[in-house]
Design a protein around this motif. Structure first.
Motif, short mmCIF file in Angstrom:
data_model
loop_
_atom_site.label_atom_id
_atom_site.label_comp_id
_atom_site.label_asym_id
_atom_site.label_seq_id
_atom_site.Cartn_x
_atom_site.Cartn_y
_atom_site.Cartn_z
N VAL A 50 -1.00 -1.45 -4.63
CA VAL A 50 -1.94 -0.10 -4.41
C VAL A 50 -1.08 1.18 -4.59
O VAL A 50 -0.22 1.32 -3.65
CB VAL A 50 -2.90 -0.16 -3.07
CG1 VAL A 50 -3.64 0.90 -3.02
CG2 VAL A 50 -3.62 -1.42 -2.94
N GLU A 51 -1.37 1.71 -5.67
CA GLU A 51 -0.67 3.17 -5.86
C GLU A 51 -1.55 4.50 -5.53
O GLU A 51 -2.67 4.52 -5.58
CB GLU A 51 -0.17 3.41 -7.29
CG GLU A 51 1.03 2.57 -7.71
CD GLU A 51 2.25 2.89 -7.14
OE1 GLU A 51 2.21 3.99 -6.65
OE2 GLU A 51 2.96 2.05 -7.25
N GLN A 52 -0.86 5.50 -5.34
CA GLN A 52 -1.52 6.76 -5.19
C GLN A 52 -1.90 7.25 -6.69
O GLN A 52 -0.94 7.20 -7.31
CB GLN A 52 -0.72 7.80 -4.29
CG GLN A 52 -0.51 7.42 -3.11
CD GLN A 52 0.54 8.22 -2.49
OE1 GLN A 52 0.86 8.31 -1.18
NE2 GLN A 52 1.34 9.22 -2.88
N THR A 53 -3.17 7.65 -6.91
CA THR A 53 -3.63 7.58 -8.24
C THR A 53 -3.81 9.37 -8.42
O THR A 53 -4.49 9.68 -9.26
CB THR A 53 -4.74 7.04 -8.58
OG1 THR A 53 -5.88 7.36 -7.61
CG2 THR A 53 -4.59 5.82 -8.70
N GLU A 54 -3.56 10.14 -7.41
CA GLU A 54 -3.59 11.55 -7.55
C GLU A 54 -2.34 12.20 -6.85
O GLU A 54 -1.81 11.68 -6.02
CB GLU A 54 -4.76 12.26 -7.03
CG GLU A 54 -5.08 12.20 -5.63
CD GLU A 54 -6.33 12.72 -5.17
OE1 GLU A 54 -7.01 13.54 -6.09
OE2 GLU A 54 -7.11 12.35 -4.24
N TYR A 78 0.89 -1.19 -0.15
CA TYR A 78 -0.15 -0.03 -0.17
C TYR A 78 0.76 1.21 0.04
O TYR A 78 1.69 1.47 0.90
CB TYR A 78 -0.77 -0.20 1.35
CG TYR A 78 -2.03 0.91 1.34
CD1 TYR A 78 -3.17 0.50 0.64
CD2 TYR A 78 -2.05 2.02 1.97
CE1 TYR A 78 -4.39 1.60 0.71
CE2 TYR A 78 -3.16 2.81 2.22
CZ TYR A 78 -4.18 2.48 1.32
OH TYR A 78 -5.26 3.36 1.50
N ARG A 79 0.93 1.99 -1.14
CA ARG A 79 1.72 3.12 -1.25
C ARG A 79 1.35 4.26 -0.34
O ARG A 79 0.17 4.89 -0.34
CB ARG A 79 1.89 3.61 -2.66
CG ARG A 79 2.54 4.61 -2.92
CD ARG A 79 4.27 4.14 -3.07
NE ARG A 79 5.06 5.14 -3.39
CZ ARG A 79 5.62 5.79 -4.50
NH1 ARG A 79 5.24 4.83 -5.37
NH2 ARG A 79 6.37 6.54 -4.89
N LEU A 80 2.25 4.82 0.50
CA LEU A 80 2.27 5.96 1.42
C LEU A 80 3.35 6.76 1.18
O LEU A 80 4.57 6.61 1.77
CB LEU A 80 2.18 5.46 2.98
CG LEU A 80 0.66 4.92 3.30
CD1 LEU A 80 0.99 4.50 4.80
CD2 LEU A 80 -0.48 5.57 3.21
N GLY A 81 3.35 7.71 0.20
CA GLY A 81 4.42 8.62 0.01
C GLY A 81 5.64 7.83 -0.55
O GLY A 81 5.37 7.30 -1.85
N ASP A 82 6.66 7.76 -0.03
CA ASP A 82 7.98 7.23 -0.59
C ASP A 82 8.14 5.52 -0.08
O ASP A 82 9.08 5.18 -0.51
CB ASP A 82 9.15 7.83 -0.13
CG ASP A 82 9.36 9.40 -0.83
OD1 ASP A 82 8.58 9.29 -1.77
OD2 ASP A 82 9.96 10.00 -0.26
N PHE A 83 7.20 5.11 0.21
CA PHE A 83 7.04 3.63 0.99
C PHE A 83 5.93 2.90 0.28
O PHE A 83 4.96 3.43 0.54
CB PHE A 83 6.98 3.56 2.45
CG PHE A 83 8.55 4.02 3.01
CD1 PHE A 83 9.41 3.23 3.66
CD2 PHE A 83 8.87 5.31 3.16
CE1 PHE A 83 10.72 3.59 3.83
CE2 PHE A 83 10.07 5.75 3.74
CZ PHE A 83 11.06 4.84 3.93
N PRO A 121 -0.64 14.13 -4.06
CA PRO A 121 -0.82 14.37 -2.50
C PRO A 121 -1.14 15.98 -2.40
O PRO A 121 -1.86 16.32 -1.65
CB PRO A 121 0.12 13.67 -1.97
CG PRO A 121 0.78 12.66 -2.71
CD PRO A 121 0.61 13.13 -4.20
N ALA A 122 -0.43 16.69 -3.11
CA ALA A 122 -0.49 18.14 -3.03
C ALA A 122 -1.45 18.57 -3.55
O ALA A 122 -1.92 19.80 -3.00
CB ALA A 122 1.05 18.78 -3.67
N LYS A 164 -6.40 9.76 -3.20
CA LYS A 164 -7.06 8.59 -3.97
C LYS A 164 -5.98 7.44 -4.09
O LYS A 164 -4.94 7.85 -4.71
CB LYS A 164 -7.81 8.98 -5.13
CG LYS A 164 -8.83 9.76 -4.91
CD LYS A 164 -9.61 10.24 -6.19
CE LYS A 164 -10.52 11.21 -5.88
NZ LYS A 164 -10.76 12.12 -6.94
N ARG A 165 -6.17 6.07 -4.04
CA ARG A 165 -5.51 4.99 -4.28
C ARG A 165 -6.35 3.87 -4.84
O ARG A 165 -7.32 3.69 -4.89
CB ARG A 165 -4.68 4.23 -3.00
CG ARG A 165 -3.96 5.31 -2.51
CD ARG A 165 -3.55 4.79 -1.12
NE ARG A 165 -2.12 5.53 -0.33
CZ ARG A 165 -2.57 6.63 0.31
NH1 ARG A 165 -3.92 7.09 0.44
NH2 ARG A 165 -1.61 7.46 0.75
#
Length: 140
Positions: free
Chosen positions: A97-101, A34-39, A103-104, A111-112
């Motif tokens: 699971v990637e961040q699809t937008e 599960y993508r959270l920032g750089d991890f 974050p800024a 959204k992920r």
């Protein structure tokens, strides 16, 4: 633990943890990266202790809205392929699971989406190669 959280504590969870659990419920047979920032984080993983010892990863926790912090561990996005390959080689399925937008630019929760499920039969491309192919396809 996850089923107990799902059955008895869903209303207490943070929005991010609810999103994670929805994904896990849909892909229960997978280890979720599960993508959270750089991890890429793995949360509520029953075999977390085994992975931590084997890979020398530090166990952390995330506030999830409950008294106990959710046990989790993470791997840097640039090193994710080696961890995924190790799991898939041992027969596990990995759901990415990637961040699809951006974050800024996000209003509220980023959204992920599930972008790929890696199994022993699909591991020929690394995640970075696969993502580059998607970017090239989208931006010829």
């Amino acid at each position: 633990m996850m089923q107990d959280v799902w059955d008895n504590h869903l209303d207490s969870l943070t929005p991010m943890m609810k999103m994670y659990l929805e994904t896990k419920k849909q892909h229960d047979d997978c280890i979720i990266f599960y993508r959270l920032g750089d991890f890429y984080e793995m949360i509520f993983l029953m075999m977390l202790q085994l992975l931590l010892r084997k890979w020398e990863i530090t166990l952390t926790g995330k506030s999830c809205g409950l008294e106990e912090r959710a046990p989790m561990c993470g791997v840097p996005y640039h090193a994710v392929d080696s961890y995924i390959n190790r799991l898939v080689t041992k027969g596990y399925k990995v759901c990415i699971v990637e961040q699809t937008e951006d974050p800024a630019q996000a209003k509220g929760l980023v959204k992920r989406e599930v972008v790929r499920i890696v199994t022993p039969g699909t591991k020929s491309l690394t995640l970075l190669q696969w993502m580059r192919g998607k970017i090239i396809t989208l931006c010829p």
